[in-house]
Write a protein that holds these residues in place. Structure first.
Motif, PDB file in Angstrom:
ATOM      1  N   PHE A   1     -30.436  51.122   0.037  1.00  0.00           N
ATOM      2  CA  PHE A   1     -30.195  52.406   0.695  1.00  0.00           C
ATOM      3  C   PHE A   1     -28.865  52.411   1.426  1.00  0.00           C
ATOM      4  O   PHE A   1     -28.152  53.433   1.423  1.00  0.00           O
ATOM      5  CB  PHE A   1     -31.330  52.755   1.660  1.00  0.00           C
ATOM      6  N   PHE A   2     -28.511  51.308   2.062  1.00  0.00           N
ATOM      7  CA  PHE A   2     -27.229  51.269   2.758  1.00  0.00           C
ATOM      8  C   PHE A   2     -26.078  51.452   1.774  1.00  0.00           C
ATOM      9  O   PHE A   2     -25.079  52.123   2.089  1.00  0.00           O
ATOM     10  CB  PHE A   2     -27.066  49.952   3.519  1.00  0.00           C
TER      11      PHE A   2
ATOM     12  N   ARG B   1     -23.407  54.469   2.107  1.00  0.00           N
ATOM     13  CA  ARG B   1     -21.964  54.231   2.162  1.00  0.00           C
ATOM     14  C   ARG B   1     -21.241  55.022   1.076  1.00  0.00           C
ATOM     15  O   ARG B   1     -20.170  55.597   1.310  1.00  0.00           O
ATOM     16  CB  ARG B   1     -21.648  52.747   2.010  1.00  0.00           C
ATOM     17  N   THR B   2     -21.819  55.044  -0.127  1.00  0.00           N
ATOM     18  CA  THR B   2     -21.196  55.779  -1.229  1.00  0.00           C
ATOM     19  C   THR B   2     -21.068  57.255  -0.891  1.00  0.00           C
ATOM     20  O   THR B   2     -20.016  57.870  -1.098  1.00  0.00           O
ATOM     21  CB  THR B   2     -22.020  55.597  -2.516  1.00  0.00           C
ATOM     22  N   THR B   3     -22.139  57.842  -0.349  1.00  0.00           N
ATOM     23  CA  THR B   3     -22.107  59.257   0.008  1.00  0.00           C
ATOM     24  C   THR B   3     -21.159  59.511   1.171  1.00  0.00           C
ATOM     25  O   THR B   3     -20.418  60.498   1.186  1.00  0.00           O
ATOM     26  CB  THR B   3     -23.528  59.728   0.358  1.00  0.00           C
TER      27      THR B   3
ATOM     28  N   LYS C   1     -17.914  61.989   1.271  1.00  0.00           N
ATOM     29  CA  LYS C   1     -17.935  63.218   2.071  1.00  0.00           C
ATOM     30  C   LYS C   1     -16.996  63.175   3.265  1.00  0.00           C
ATOM     31  O   LYS C   1     -16.260  64.121   3.517  1.00  0.00           O
ATOM     32  CB  LYS C   1     -19.368  63.494   2.552  1.00  0.00           C
ATOM     33  N   TRP C   2     -17.071  62.113   4.063  1.00  0.00           N
ATOM     34  CA  TRP C   2     -16.271  62.130   5.282  1.00  0.00           C
ATOM     35  C   TRP C   2     -15.500  60.837   5.538  1.00  0.00           C
ATOM     36  O   TRP C   2     -14.846  60.691   6.555  1.00  0.00           O
ATOM     37  CB  TRP C   2     -17.122  62.472   6.506  1.00  0.00           C
TER      38      TRP C   2
ATOM     39  N   ARG D   1     -33.090  62.808   7.078  1.00  0.00           N
ATOM     40  CA  ARG D   1     -31.878  62.406   7.769  1.00  0.00           C
ATOM     41  C   ARG D   1     -30.720  62.078   6.827  1.00  0.00           C
ATOM     42  O   ARG D   1     -29.709  62.735   6.831  1.00  0.00           O
ATOM     43  CB  ARG D   1     -32.166  61.213   8.691  1.00  0.00           C
ATOM     44  N   ASN D   2     -30.843  61.023   6.045  1.00  0.00           N
ATOM     45  CA  ASN D   2     -29.710  60.586   5.230  1.00  0.00           C
ATOM     46  C   ASN D   2     -30.114  60.483   3.771  1.00  0.00           C
ATOM     47  O   ASN D   2     -31.262  60.198   3.443  1.00  0.00           O
ATOM     48  CB  ASN D   2     -29.192  59.221   5.712  1.00  0.00           C
TER      49      ASN D   2
END
Length: 395
Positions: free
Chosen positions: A235-236, A240-242, A246-247, A295-296
């Motif tokens: 998941f981490f 990180r990829t997303t 994005k930001w 959340r994520n």
């Protein structure tokens, strides 16, 4: 402005670890984001610290009489900030206008849960205490601390509606926002939810779910001991990829997710997607007694409709199966409306030290609230439900 800090013993702590977890949680209630474990994980992992621009300045209001199990009358998660990142109620324009006029906007005080646009209590009150007195005392203490730090402002973001109203009575400026929430009307299963949608919307959702299933992806909702270190590692990587896409800079560290799994796994619902025995996507949710909070999200590969399935439909499935009343799917996203998540007001309250800036912001917020009320009403017209039978109740 509220009065009460003079008669109550308020203390500022720079690490939530200095506060006994049981005493904090007695005030926090069942919301997972204001729990001691969640806030401590943010600090201990290096995600919310002075180095990242979130200097903890938590308030604890001690019971002068003491006594086991009732040491704290109240508390509040509070940070001295050197920027406006990770808040989801944006004040960049206020900061820019003030600094162009020669002012210094930072530092500012922020009463919130870092990186978490989820509604919940911000003035945390022990059930055995006098709520009005404690809320007044905590608010007065925040304002006094803002003055001592020479902070430009105080911002209390994503409080409950009741606390938003109270803060308005205390004289803080009020701001209205919008998110998209799903409400459970006692559905027996996902098909019962679909049955309340207009035919075209129902068919669209069925098509999206079918396409994901036909791609060979399997989805599993994991909680507690079922979440293994490999799931957090995967998941981490998704997160990180997303974040990179994005930001650019992820807010949360790998250690944060490790601590979350170690200390709060029973409140976590981690939806994982695997394809050909490889984990390819996931969505992190936390739950209270009645709400699932999305959340994520992140993925390594692009699969059509996988985001909708992992974040929205799996959340609805889980809420129905476990008798939860609501799903809050996080910030932004008008596309959520067509998937059963309807526009719902969110709230924040603000105090600004400079009288000129405060007056200008107040005038802006009056106009913005009026516009936001019209927008929420207009967005409600897009409801996919037949005769609007599926709207949120009382949120």
């Amino acid at each position: 402005m509220p009065d009460g800090s003079d008669s109550l013993a308020v203390k500022v702590v720079s690490r939530i670890a200095e506060v006994p977890a049981a005493e904090w949680d007695a005030c926090a209630g069942g919301n997972p984001f204001v729990s001691h474990a969640f806030l401590n994980a943010l600090e201990e992992s290096g995600s919310a610290t002075a180095e990242t621009g979130w200097l903890p300045q938590h308030l604890v209001l001690e019971n002068p009489k003491g006594g086991p199990g009732n040491t704290l009358l109240g508390c509040a998660p509070l940070y001295l900030k050197s920027h406006s990142y990770g808040e989801y109620v944006f004040d960049w324009n206020w900061a820019d206008a003030y600094e162009r006029a020669g002012g210094r906007y930072y530092p500012k005080l922020q009463c919130s849960v870092p990186f978490t646009p989820a509604t919940g209590p911000r003035l945390l009150v022990n059930p055995g205490a006098e709520r009005a007195e404690v809320e007044a005392g905590l608010t007065a203490a925040m304002l006094e601390l803002a003055r001592r730090h020479q902070a430009s402002s105080l911002h209390i973001t994503f409080p409950t509606k009741a606390q938003y109203d109270t803060l308005g009575e205390f004289g803080l400026l009020q701001r209205l926002g919008v998110q998209y929430h799903w409400a459970n009307r006692g559905y027996a299963d996902f098909d019962a939810f679909l049955a309340e949608l207009a035919s075209r919307k129902r068919k669209a959702i069925k098509k999206e779910r079918r396409k994901v299933a036909e791609s060979g992806i399997r989805l599993t909702a994991l909680s507690g001991d079922a979440i293994e270190p490999r799931h957090w590692d995967a998941f981490f990587a998704f997160y990180r990829t997303t974040a990179d896409r994005k930001w650019g800079q992820p807010y949360l560290t790998r250690e944060f997710f490790h601590l979350l799994g170690e200390r709060l796994a029973d409140k976590v619902v981690l939806v994982m997607a695997d394809h050909g025995d490889e984990l390819v996507a996931g969505a992190l949710n936390l739950k209270s007694d009645d709400t699932l909070f999305g959340r994520n999200w992140g993925c390594l590969e692009r699969f059509r409709f996988l985001h909708f399935e992992t974040c929205y439909y799996q959340a609805i499935d889980y809420a129905i199966a476990h008798g939860l009343k609501y799903v809050e799917a996080g910030a932004q996203g008008e596309h959520k409306i067509q998937r059963g998540y309807l526009p719902t007001p969110t709230y924040s309250a603000h105090w600004i030290a400079d009288a000129g800036l405060s007056a200008a912001v107040e005038e802006f917020l009056i106009r913005e609230r009026r516009a936001m009320q019209h927008e929420i009403a207009a967005l409600g017209d897009w409801s996919p439900f037949k005769d609007d039978c599926g709207g949120p109740e009382g949120t």
